[in-house]
Design an enzyme around this catalytic site. Sequence first.
Site, PDB file in Angstrom:
ATOM      1  N   ARG A  18       0.818  -1.222   0.000  1.00  0.00           N
ATOM      2  CA  ARG A  18       0.000   0.000   0.000  1.00  0.00           C
ATOM      3  C   ARG A  18       0.846   1.265   0.000  1.00  0.00           C
ATOM      4  O   ARG A  18       0.424   2.319  -0.449  1.00  0.00           O
ATOM      5  CB  ARG A  18      -0.925   0.021   1.218  1.00  0.00           C
ATOM      6  CG  ARG A  18      -2.077  -0.966   1.116  1.00  0.00           C
ATOM      7  CD  ARG A  18      -2.783  -1.101   2.427  1.00  0.00           C
ATOM      8  NE  ARG A  18      -1.818  -1.407   3.480  1.00  0.00           N
ATOM      9  CZ  ARG A  18      -2.091  -1.498   4.770  1.00  0.00           C
ATOM     10  NH1 ARG A  18      -3.322  -1.304   5.186  1.00  0.00           N
ATOM     11  NH2 ARG A  18      -1.156  -1.785   5.645  1.00  0.00           N
TER      12      ARG A  18
ATOM     13  N   HIS B  80       9.382 -23.495   3.649  1.00  0.00           N
ATOM     14  CA  HIS B  80      10.774 -23.302   3.247  1.00  0.00           C
ATOM     15  C   HIS B  80      11.676 -24.455   3.707  1.00  0.00           C
ATOM     16  O   HIS B  80      12.753 -24.642   3.170  1.00  0.00           O
ATOM     17  CB  HIS B  80      11.309 -21.952   3.708  1.00  0.00           C
ATOM     18  CG  HIS B  80      11.527 -21.844   5.170  1.00  0.00           C
ATOM     19  ND1 HIS B  80      10.549 -21.462   6.036  1.00  0.00           N
ATOM     20  CD2 HIS B  80      12.625 -22.077   5.914  1.00  0.00           C
ATOM     21  CE1 HIS B  80      11.040 -21.473   7.251  1.00  0.00           C
ATOM     22  NE2 HIS B  80      12.291 -21.832   7.224  1.00  0.00           N
TER      23      HIS B  80
ATOM     24  N   LYS C 213      15.328 -26.759   1.693  1.00  0.00           N
ATOM     25  CA  LYS C 213      16.687 -26.927   2.207  1.00  0.00           C
ATOM     26  C   LYS C 213      17.398 -28.052   1.469  1.00  0.00           C
ATOM     27  O   LYS C 213      16.801 -29.086   1.185  1.00  0.00           O
ATOM     28  CB  LYS C 213      16.656 -27.240   3.715  1.00  0.00           C
ATOM     29  CG  LYS C 213      16.346 -26.023   4.571  1.00  0.00           C
ATOM     30  CD  LYS C 213      16.340 -26.411   6.032  1.00  0.00           C
ATOM     31  CE  LYS C 213      15.930 -25.253   6.913  1.00  0.00           C
ATOM     32  NZ  LYS C 213      16.964 -24.228   7.013  1.00  0.00           N
TER      33      LYS C 213
ATOM     34  N   GLU D 249      15.634 -24.242  18.872  1.00  0.00           N
ATOM     35  CA  GLU D 249      15.986 -22.843  18.619  1.00  0.00           C
ATOM     36  C   GLU D 249      16.450 -22.207  19.916  1.00  0.00           C
ATOM     37  O   GLU D 249      15.999 -22.610  21.003  1.00  0.00           O
ATOM     38  CB  GLU D 249      14.771 -22.077  18.111  1.00  0.00           C
ATOM     39  CG  GLU D 249      14.226 -22.601  16.809  1.00  0.00           C
ATOM     40  CD  GLU D 249      13.041 -21.772  16.327  1.00  0.00           C
ATOM     41  OE1 GLU D 249      13.176 -21.072  15.342  1.00  0.00           O
ATOM     42  OE2 GLU D 249      11.985 -21.832  16.992  1.00  0.00           O
TER      43      GLU D 249
ATOM     44  N   ASP E  66       2.966 -23.840  14.798  1.00  0.00           N
ATOM     45  CA  ASP E  66       4.040 -23.106  14.127  1.00  0.00           C
ATOM     46  C   ASP E  66       5.079 -24.041  13.510  1.00  0.00           C
ATOM     47  O   ASP E  66       5.684 -23.709  12.491  1.00  0.00           O
ATOM     48  CB  ASP E  66       4.710 -22.188  15.161  1.00  0.00           C
ATOM     49  CG  ASP E  66       5.626 -21.162  14.520  1.00  0.00           C
ATOM     50  OD1 ASP E  66       5.185 -20.525  13.542  1.00  0.00           O
ATOM     51  OD2 ASP E  66       6.766 -21.010  14.979  1.00  0.00           O
TER      52      ASP E  66
ATOM     53  N   HIS F  36       6.378 -27.885   9.209  1.00  0.00           N
ATOM     54  CA  HIS F  36       7.768 -28.275   8.909  1.00  0.00           C
ATOM     55  C   HIS F  36       8.095 -29.696   9.366  1.00  0.00           C
ATOM     56  O   HIS F  36       8.645 -30.496   8.613  1.00  0.00           O
ATOM     57  CB  HIS F  36       8.767 -27.345   9.607  1.00  0.00           C
ATOM     58  CG  HIS F  36       8.541 -25.898   9.347  1.00  0.00           C
ATOM     59  ND1 HIS F  36       8.274 -25.413   8.097  1.00  0.00           N
ATOM     60  CD2 HIS F  36       8.550 -24.822  10.166  1.00  0.00           C
ATOM     61  CE1 HIS F  36       8.124 -24.103   8.166  1.00  0.00           C
ATOM     62  NE2 HIS F  36       8.283 -23.724   9.408  1.00  0.00           N
TER      63      HIS F  36
ATOM     64  N   LYS G  76      11.703 -23.240  21.744  1.00  0.00           N
ATOM     65  CA  LYS G  76      12.448 -21.969  21.737  1.00  0.00           C
ATOM     66  C   LYS G  76      13.262 -21.874  23.016  1.00  0.00           C
ATOM     67  O   LYS G  76      12.970 -22.537  24.000  1.00  0.00           O
ATOM     68  CB  LYS G  76      11.456 -20.805  21.674  1.00  0.00           C
ATOM     69  CG  LYS G  76      10.497 -20.936  20.511  1.00  0.00           C
ATOM     70  CD  LYS G  76      10.366 -19.650  19.774  1.00  0.00           C
ATOM     71  CE  LYS G  76       9.515 -19.804  18.543  1.00  0.00           C
ATOM     72  NZ  LYS G  76      10.258 -19.955  17.323  1.00  0.00           N
TER      73      LYS G  76
END
Length: 484
Positions: A51, A178, A182, A216, A235, A240, A331
């Site tokens: 925008r 994604h 890999k 992570e 998530d 994944h 995480k």
Amino acid sequence: MVSRVIPVEPFDLVVFGGTGDLARRKILPGLYLRYLAGQMPPDARVIGAARGDLTDDEFRKTVAEAIEEFVPAARRDAAAIAGFLGRLAYVAIDAKGETGWARLKELIRDDVVQAFYFSVAPALFGDLAERLRLHGIAGPQARIVVEKPFGRDLASARALNATLAQHFTESQIYRIDHYLGKETVQNLMAVRFANILFEPLWKSEYIDHVQITVAETVSVNGRGAYYDKSGAMRDMVQNHMMQLLCLIAMEPPYHFDPDAVRDEKLKVIRALDPVRPEDIVRGQYRAGGDEGSYVEHSENPDSRTESYIALKLNISNWRWKGTPFYLRTGKRLRARESEIAITFKEPPHSIFDDDRGWRENVLVIRLQPDEGMNLKVMIKEPGPGGMRLVQVPLDMSFADALGDAAQDVPDAYERLIMDVIRGNQTLFMRGDEVEAAWAWTDPIIEGWEARGHRPQGYDPGTSGPEDALMLMHRDGRRWREIKA
Ligand code: NAP
């Protein structure tokens, strides 16, 4: 070894959300790198759309800054950057309004590959798809690329699939994950299906269990409000990790062809047993070091969202009955590490007196930080002292084995965008795959919600909650160490 770069067809690629975070960090720097590699034909163009009221030159300036920030210095070439920026244009467009669409229609050519990357909030996917058709911009062969998350449960994923299907056929829709772009993930298919070595052993008769870890170190600080509606299950696991599991567990497809591969992955998801509550451990990180706890980051004092999850899964088919798959992701863990470890069973009988209980072979496929493979085998410990056994790694780091060619390996986004231009859907999720994954995930999440389940606290810098260790211990197994 020199990597081969095969130029793609001329294209017009529109990046909706071209000024957003993902476009700046991944999509536009990735396209620059493909230009640098010589993969972009002379008349390929990239059009940013959002925008914001920018001129073409202002957009080019934001892209130049993104390249400066996100492309390593060794690959920033002034002449190539100028050449790439010359391919860019910008259109101010509102997905929910009528501004800008006429200008976009003027810009888009109908004799080249047309690709439209929806790098905007999922709530806008339907609006974009509808307006691309309404304004006669997308031709019959046009492709759309949709980012994650694809729905937040089965009902929303179905609704989104139905909306997109009103305007585009399944062969035009590229749902991006994604992880599938890999290098090592694709190598997993090469290792399984281009070698005779593993396939005869690839079954419950010879494989004791499989571990998939995506650890992570980062917290959710800064995007806590978003993450709080998602959690590790939505998530990471539903998309994944499920994709990784499918690549390990699927039957050989008859050909390396998009639908043949996706048919086999779908069968794996459908064969997953429902997960028992005692086979799931949910965790939430506590405060530690300089950082606050999950609850502080999520800004919801009573948040019950998991920042960690471990699960034991069973696949009910002939190949896998009796071989559990253990998945964990979280995480604020000890290290950033993603790997798949396939632990084979011990030989049925030991002929050696030295029996220290370390006789299993393990095939470890590392996805990050350094992509590679490692097969643990038993050998004789060198030197005198009789037949003592020792386990050693047969290690293959792709960077070492392939030299310069491994350095040139495109990032997942680079590869996947080029696959869109080539019209190759193999590494993209099909609508029915996504729905099947949600159909398996939904009852698990609904169960937590119905019971008001609270995740267990865990300290940052560890490998997760205590109960996750028990998930393996009670089966006489243990997690591989997450190494700092
Ligand atoms: P972001 O930083 O918020 O950027 C959103 C982009 O969309 C901006 O360019 C924004 O520009 C544009 N936009 C917003 N409303 C619009 C409208 N009505 N019409 C046209 N353009 C509009 O978001 P992001 O992080 O880049 O994420 C984009 C998508 O990728 C999301 O679906 C996200 O879930 C997914 N994703 C992101 C990441 C990541 O690392 N960032 C990773 C995986 C998936 P204006 O405000 O100027 O319109």
